[in-house]
Design a protein around this motif. Structure first.
Motif, PDB file in Angstrom:
ATOM      1  N   ILE A   1      -5.974   7.669   0.755  1.00  0.00           N
ATOM      2  CA  ILE A   1      -6.676   6.583   1.448  1.00  0.00           C
ATOM      3  C   ILE A   1      -5.707   5.479   1.829  1.00  0.00           C
ATOM      4  CG2 ILE A   1      -8.383   4.747   1.166  1.00  0.00           C
ATOM      5  CD1 ILE A   1      -9.977   6.676  -0.611  1.00  0.00           C
ATOM      6  N   LEU A   2      -4.849   5.076   0.891  1.00  0.00           N
ATOM      7  CA  LEU A   2      -3.873   4.019   1.174  1.00  0.00           C
ATOM      8  C   LEU A   2      -2.938   4.428   2.306  1.00  0.00           C
ATOM      9  CD1 LEU A   2      -2.905   2.937  -2.471  1.00  0.00           C
ATOM     10  CD2 LEU A   2      -4.211   1.611  -0.804  1.00  0.00           C
TER      11      LEU A   2
ATOM     12  N   LEU B   1      -9.505  -1.231  -3.893  1.00  0.00           N
ATOM     13  CA  LEU B   1      -8.862  -0.187  -4.686  1.00  0.00           C
ATOM     14  C   LEU B   1      -7.975  -0.765  -5.786  1.00  0.00           C
ATOM     15  CD1 LEU B   1      -7.821   2.297  -1.849  1.00  0.00           C
ATOM     16  CD2 LEU B   1      -9.719   2.528  -3.448  1.00  0.00           C
TER      17      LEU B   1
ATOM     18  N   PHE C   1      -6.903   8.982   7.922  1.00  0.00           N
ATOM     19  CA  PHE C   1      -7.235   9.404   6.561  1.00  0.00           C
ATOM     20  C   PHE C   1      -7.500  10.908   6.505  1.00  0.00           C
ATOM     21  CE2 PHE C   1     -10.808  10.449   3.710  1.00  0.00           C
ATOM     22  CZ  PHE C   1     -10.139  10.334   2.497  1.00  0.00           C
TER      23      PHE C   1
ATOM     24  N   VAL D   1      -4.840   4.520   5.834  1.00  0.00           N
ATOM     25  CA  VAL D   1      -5.154   3.200   6.384  1.00  0.00           C
ATOM     26  C   VAL D   1      -3.889   2.475   6.828  1.00  0.00           C
ATOM     27  CG1 VAL D   1      -6.133   0.948   5.847  1.00  0.00           C
ATOM     28  CG2 VAL D   1      -7.266   3.002   5.034  1.00  0.00           C
TER      29      VAL D   1
ATOM     30  N   PHE E   1      -9.898  -2.454   1.876  1.00  0.00           N
ATOM     31  CA  PHE E   1      -9.329  -1.464   0.971  1.00  0.00           C
ATOM     32  C   PHE E   1      -8.616  -2.101  -0.219  1.00  0.00           C
ATOM     33  CE2 PHE E   1      -9.936   0.672   4.983  1.00  0.00           C
ATOM     34  CZ  PHE E   1     -10.460   1.885   4.588  1.00  0.00           C
TER      35      PHE E   1
ATOM     36  N   GLY F   1       0.809  -1.216   0.000  1.00  0.00           N
ATOM     37  CA  GLY F   1       0.000   0.000   0.000  1.00  0.00           C
ATOM     38  C   GLY F   1       0.839   1.262   0.000  1.00  0.00           C
TER      39      GLY F   1
END
Length: 337
Positions: free
Chosen positions: A250-251, A209, A131, A254, A206, A79
């Motif tokens: 987002i990556l 994605l 986030f 998280v 996630f 990620g």
């Protein structure tokens, strides 16, 4: 006359052959890492446990501690590296990475605030807060990115400044709430110690994605040519840039929420991947993800295996490797520009 920028190193191997080799390497490292720790478990004993014939004590350690830890290392490493590759491509800046541009620090400040101010909050609040912190830092950075004449070194320095501001906020919380210093420090250094299936379940949703990024790889190649060319080819460059930045944020948020602030993976992995497989995002993103997983697996394995039962946080290992590499890149950018 300015020299032409060159970030690729031609490889005799086909990019897909390199991806296969990286996948095999990651699987071997994961198997080796399963046996490392205060209690060593040999590969043969690991295999017997998977077949249901191993010792009960070893099976407990593997299934409750080490298997989820390996999964977290693989997902988080992938990620952070993917987010770094996206940032470098979208910003067209080889120095862009989650930690260098301050996004990781923003996520860290928000998460630390939740840890010390709302210790009884539901587990889902931590990734949400991380986030939000990452998004705020990304928004501030974008103001500078779109200023005319912003150079790679300038963007890196702005990110460092933003990171320093967030670090000051983190230190304020540590001084204000001394009872939570140990928890905060362990989280800030970036460690997989104590992580388990709860963090795995936070990360797994996630993975949706992944198909989104696969669908956008061709558009990312066009965007990397510049906004004018991308617009001329029919792409809505600004909207695409915001979508990709949102995915990377987002990556980052998280991953930071799951393991803390582990730095330099998003900087080093995309650079190594680009030198081996080239700049086409169809192969660059998976190669970066695999390198990121391998990097974090190695860092975590070294942290557990060097001085057992004492454990060195993975974030310290990645920093020891990453700082010299960043200085090398910064020096090279000065020579090129």
């Amino acid at each position: 006359m300015k020299r032409k920028r060159t970030f690729e190193l031609k490889s005799a191997l086909h990019p897909y052959s390199i991806l296969l080799m990286l996948t095999v390497t990651m699987m071997i490292l994961a198997l080796v890492s399963l046996g490392l720790g205060a209690i060593y478990i040999s590969p043969l004993d690991i295999l017997q446990n998977f077949l249901g014939n191993g010792m009960q004590s070893q099976a407990f350690i593997l299934h409750n501690y080490r298997i989820p830890r390996i999964l977290i290392a693989v997902i988080v490493g992938a990620g952070l590296a993917t987010a770094g590759a996206i940032l470098q491509g979208v910003l067209r800046n080889p120095l862009a990475s989650p930690d260098v541009i301050g996004v990781t620090k923003g996520a860290g400040l928000a998460a630390v605030a939740v840890i010390v101010l709302f210790p009884q909050s539901p587990i889902i609040i931590l990734p949400l807060s991380a986030f939000v912190g990452a998004a705020v830092m990304a928004a501030i950075l974008m103001i500078f990115v779109y200023k005319k004449g912003a150079q790679p070194n300038t963007i890196a320095l702005v990110g460092i400044a933003l990171g320093a501001i967030c670090q000051a906020g983190i230190e304020y919380f540590m001084v204000k709430f001394p009872d939570d210093v140990n928890t905060t420090l362990l989280w800030l250094t970036g460690s997989l110690w104590g992580r388990g299936w709860d963090q795995v379940f936070i990360l797994l949703p996630f993975l949706v994605l992944v198909p989104v990024l696969i669908a956008l790889t061709s558009k990312m190649d066009v965007l990397s040519l510049g906004d004018d060319i991308a617009t001329g080819l029919g792409e809505r460059s600004k909207l695409l840039r915001y979508i990709l930045l949102s995915v990377s944020v987002i990556l980052i948020g998280v991953c930071v929420a799951a393991v803390g602030s582990i730095g330099f993976i998003g900087l080093i992995a995309p650079h190594i991947a680009r030198r081996l497989v080239g700049s086409k995002f169809k192969v660059l993103l998976p190669a970066s993800a695999l390198f990121g997983s391998i990097f974090l697996l190695v860092a975590d394995s070294l942290g557990r295996g060097l001085f057992p039962p004492i454990e060195i946080p993975a974030g310290i290992i990645t920093a020891v490797i990453g700082v010299p590499y960043f200085l090398y890149l910064l020096r090279r950018e000065r020579k090129i520009t």
